[in-house]
Structures are given as structure tokens and as C-alpha cells.
Design a protein around this motif. Structure first.
Motif, PDB file in Angstrom:
ATOM      1  N   LEU A   1      -5.957   6.191  -4.175  1.00 30.98           N
ATOM      2  CA  LEU A   1      -6.519   6.982  -5.265  1.00 30.98           C
ATOM      3  C   LEU A   1      -5.470   7.578  -6.191  1.00 30.98           C
ATOM      4  O   LEU A   1      -5.681   7.658  -7.402  1.00 30.98           O
ATOM      5  CB  LEU A   1      -7.384   8.114  -4.700  1.00 30.98           C
ATOM      6  N   PHE A   2      -4.345   8.003  -5.637  1.00 30.65           N
ATOM      7  CA  PHE A   2      -3.393   8.787  -6.421  1.00 30.65           C
ATOM      8  C   PHE A   2      -2.011   8.155  -6.523  1.00 30.65           C
ATOM      9  O   PHE A   2      -1.025   8.844  -6.755  1.00 30.65           O
ATOM     10  CB  PHE A   2      -3.278  10.201  -5.831  1.00 30.65           C
ATOM     11  N   GLU A   3      -1.932   6.850  -6.388  1.00 30.26           N
ATOM     12  CA  GLU A   3      -0.641   6.156  -6.420  1.00 30.26           C
ATOM     13  C   GLU A   3       0.134   6.436  -7.702  1.00 30.26           C
ATOM     14  O   GLU A   3       1.314   6.765  -7.667  1.00 30.26           O
ATOM     15  CB  GLU A   3      -0.858   4.656  -6.260  1.00 30.26           C
ATOM     16  N   GLN A   4      -0.518   6.336  -8.833  1.00 26.11           N
ATOM     17  CA  GLN A   4       0.160   6.563 -10.111  1.00 26.11           C
ATOM     18  C   GLN A   4       0.653   8.000 -10.216  1.00 26.11           C
ATOM     19  O   GLN A   4       1.758   8.255 -10.663  1.00 26.11           O
ATOM     20  CB  GLN A   4      -0.778   6.237 -11.284  1.00 26.11           C
ATOM     21  N   GLU A   5      -0.159   8.941  -9.799  1.00 30.01           N
ATOM     22  CA  GLU A   5       0.230  10.353  -9.835  1.00 30.01           C
ATOM     23  C   GLU A   5       1.446  10.593  -8.947  1.00 30.01           C
ATOM     24  O   GLU A   5       2.362  11.326  -9.309  1.00 30.01           O
ATOM     25  CB  GLU A   5      -0.942  11.220  -9.372  1.00 30.01           C
ATOM     26  N   THR A   6       1.474   9.960  -7.791  1.00 35.97           N
ATOM     27  CA  THR A   6       2.611  10.099  -6.879  1.00 35.97           C
ATOM     28  C   THR A   6       3.869   9.546  -7.521  1.00 35.97           C
ATOM     29  O   THR A   6       4.936  10.149  -7.442  1.00 35.97           O
ATOM     30  CB  THR A   6       2.318   9.364  -5.549  1.00 35.97           C
ATOM     31  N   LYS A   7       3.760   8.397  -8.181  1.00 35.78           N
ATOM     32  CA  LYS A   7       4.924   7.806  -8.848  1.00 35.78           C
ATOM     33  C   LYS A   7       5.450   8.732  -9.932  1.00 35.78           C
ATOM     34  O   LYS A   7       6.652   8.902 -10.081  1.00 35.78           O
ATOM     35  CB  LYS A   7       4.560   6.452  -9.448  1.00 35.78           C
ATOM     36  N   ILE A   8       4.565   9.341 -10.691  1.00 33.61           N
ATOM     37  CA  ILE A   8       4.980  10.263 -11.748  1.00 33.61           C
ATOM     38  C   ILE A   8       5.687  11.463 -11.142  1.00 33.61           C
ATOM     39  O   ILE A   8       6.746  11.874 -11.606  1.00 33.61           O
ATOM     40  CB  ILE A   8       3.770  10.699 -12.604  1.00 33.61           C
ATOM     41  N   ASN A   9       5.123  12.042 -10.083  1.00 37.35           N
ATOM     42  CA  ASN A   9       5.734  13.198  -9.427  1.00 37.35           C
ATOM     43  C   ASN A   9       7.110  12.848  -8.867  1.00 37.35           C
ATOM     44  O   ASN A   9       8.050  13.635  -8.980  1.00 37.35           O
ATOM     45  CB  ASN A   9       4.838  13.737  -8.306  1.00 37.35           C
ATOM     46  N   LEU A  10       7.243  11.674  -8.270  1.00 32.45           N
ATOM     47  CA  LEU A  10       8.541  11.249  -7.752  1.00 32.45           C
ATOM     48  C   LEU A  10       9.544  11.061  -8.876  1.00 32.45           C
ATOM     49  O   LEU A  10      10.707  11.429  -8.746  1.00 32.45           O
ATOM     50  CB  LEU A  10       8.395   9.960  -6.944  1.00 32.45           C
ATOM     51  N   SER A  11       9.098  10.500  -9.984  1.00 31.97           N
ATOM     52  CA  SER A  11       9.988  10.298 -11.125  1.00 31.97           C
ATOM     53  C   SER A  11      10.484  11.629 -11.674  1.00 31.97           C
ATOM     54  O   SER A  11      11.664  11.788 -11.982  1.00 31.97           O
ATOM     55  CB  SER A  11       9.271   9.523 -12.231  1.00 31.97           C
ATOM     56  N   ILE A  12       9.592  12.583 -11.781  1.00 37.72           N
ATOM     57  CA  ILE A  12       9.978  13.912 -12.273  1.00 37.72           C
ATOM     58  C   ILE A  12      10.942  14.563 -11.292  1.00 37.72           C
ATOM     59  O   ILE A  12      11.961  15.125 -11.693  1.00 37.72           O
ATOM     60  CB  ILE A  12       8.722  14.791 -12.502  1.00 37.72           C
ATOM     61  N   SER A  13      10.671  14.452  -9.997  1.00 37.28           N
ATOM     62  CA  SER A  13      11.558  15.028  -8.984  1.00 37.28           C
ATOM     63  C   SER A  13      12.938  14.392  -9.051  1.00 37.28           C
ATOM     64  O   SER A  13      13.955  15.077  -8.968  1.00 37.28           O
ATOM     65  CB  SER A  13      10.971  14.828  -7.587  1.00 37.28           C
ATOM     66  N   ASN A  14      12.981  13.077  -9.206  1.00 34.73           N
ATOM     67  CA  ASN A  14      14.262  12.382  -9.304  1.00 34.73           C
ATOM     68  C   ASN A  14      15.022  12.807 -10.548  1.00 34.73           C
ATOM     69  O   ASN A  14      16.234  12.996 -10.506  1.00 34.73           O
ATOM     70  CB  ASN A  14      14.061  10.865  -9.305  1.00 34.73           C
ATOM     71  N   LEU A  15      14.322  12.959 -11.644  1.00 33.11           N
ATOM     72  CA  LEU A  15      14.955  13.380 -12.889  1.00 33.11           C
ATOM     73  C   LEU A  15      15.556  14.778 -12.742  1.00 33.11           C
ATOM     74  O   LEU A  15      16.685  15.025 -13.158  1.00 33.11           O
ATOM     75  CB  LEU A  15      13.947  13.345 -14.041  1.00 33.11           C
ATOM     76  N   ILE A  16      14.815  15.677 -12.120  1.00 34.56           N
ATOM     77  CA  ILE A  16      15.305  17.044 -11.898  1.00 34.56           C
ATOM     78  C   ILE A  16      16.534  17.007 -10.993  1.00 34.56           C
ATOM     79  O   ILE A  16      17.529  17.680 -11.253  1.00 34.56           O
ATOM     80  CB  ILE A  16      14.196  17.927 -11.304  1.00 34.56           C
TER      81      ILE A  16
END
Length: 83
Positions: A60-75
Motif C-alpha cells: 500500500l505505501f511503497e512509494q511513500e516509503t521510498k520518498i521518506n527514505l530519500s528525504i532521510s538520505n538527503l538529510i
């Protein structure tokens, strides 16, 4: 997020969003979000009952998880560069 699978199960048993929210101690906004994503992806209890909780969340939330991981990696990268 937890109990996504249980939310879908209770929905299949015709519990209202409010009843699910009270029973599982999850906000109605979260219940609504799960309902909306499940509807958009055409996911129902019968299609996920044999999956694990984490598999259902990923479905259900695969895309949301990818976005959150990307933001975390960027930070993290930004923090490392600023050291």
C-alpha cells in the motif's frame, strides 16, 4: 504505521472508520488514509489476508516509503557534508 492488515480485515466485516479507530486506537485520519490508498490500489482483505503485515504495508505505501527514505538520505548526506 501498524495494524494496516487488521484495518482491512475489520473493514471487510463492515466496521465503520470510527469503530476501527476506537478499537485499534488509531486516528480516524490514519484509517481514512488506509481506506483511500486501498481503494486507489484496489486492495481488499481477501487479497492480503495471507500476507504479512510488512508485506501489506509495502504493497500500500511503497512509494511513500521510498520518498521518506530519500528525504532521510538527503538529510543525512547534508549533515555529513556540513561536518
Amino acid at each position: 504505521m501498524r495494524d494496516v492488515k487488521k484495518v482491512l480485515e475489520m473493514r471487510s466485516q463492515n466496521y465503520s472508520q470510527r469503530q476501527i479507530s476506537v478499537s485499534l486506537k488509531i486516528s480516524r485520519d490514519t484509517i481514512r488514509k488506509i481506506f483511500n490508498v486501498a481503494d486507489d490500489k484496489k486492495v481488499c482483505w481477501s487479497s492480503v489476508k495471507d500476507l504479512s503485515e510488512s508485506d501489506v504495508q509495502n504493497l500500500l505505501f511503497e512509494q511513500e516509503t521510498k520518498i521518506n527514505l530519500s528525504i532521510s538520505n538527503l538529510i543525512l548526506i547534508t549533515s555529513i557534508r556540513n561536518c
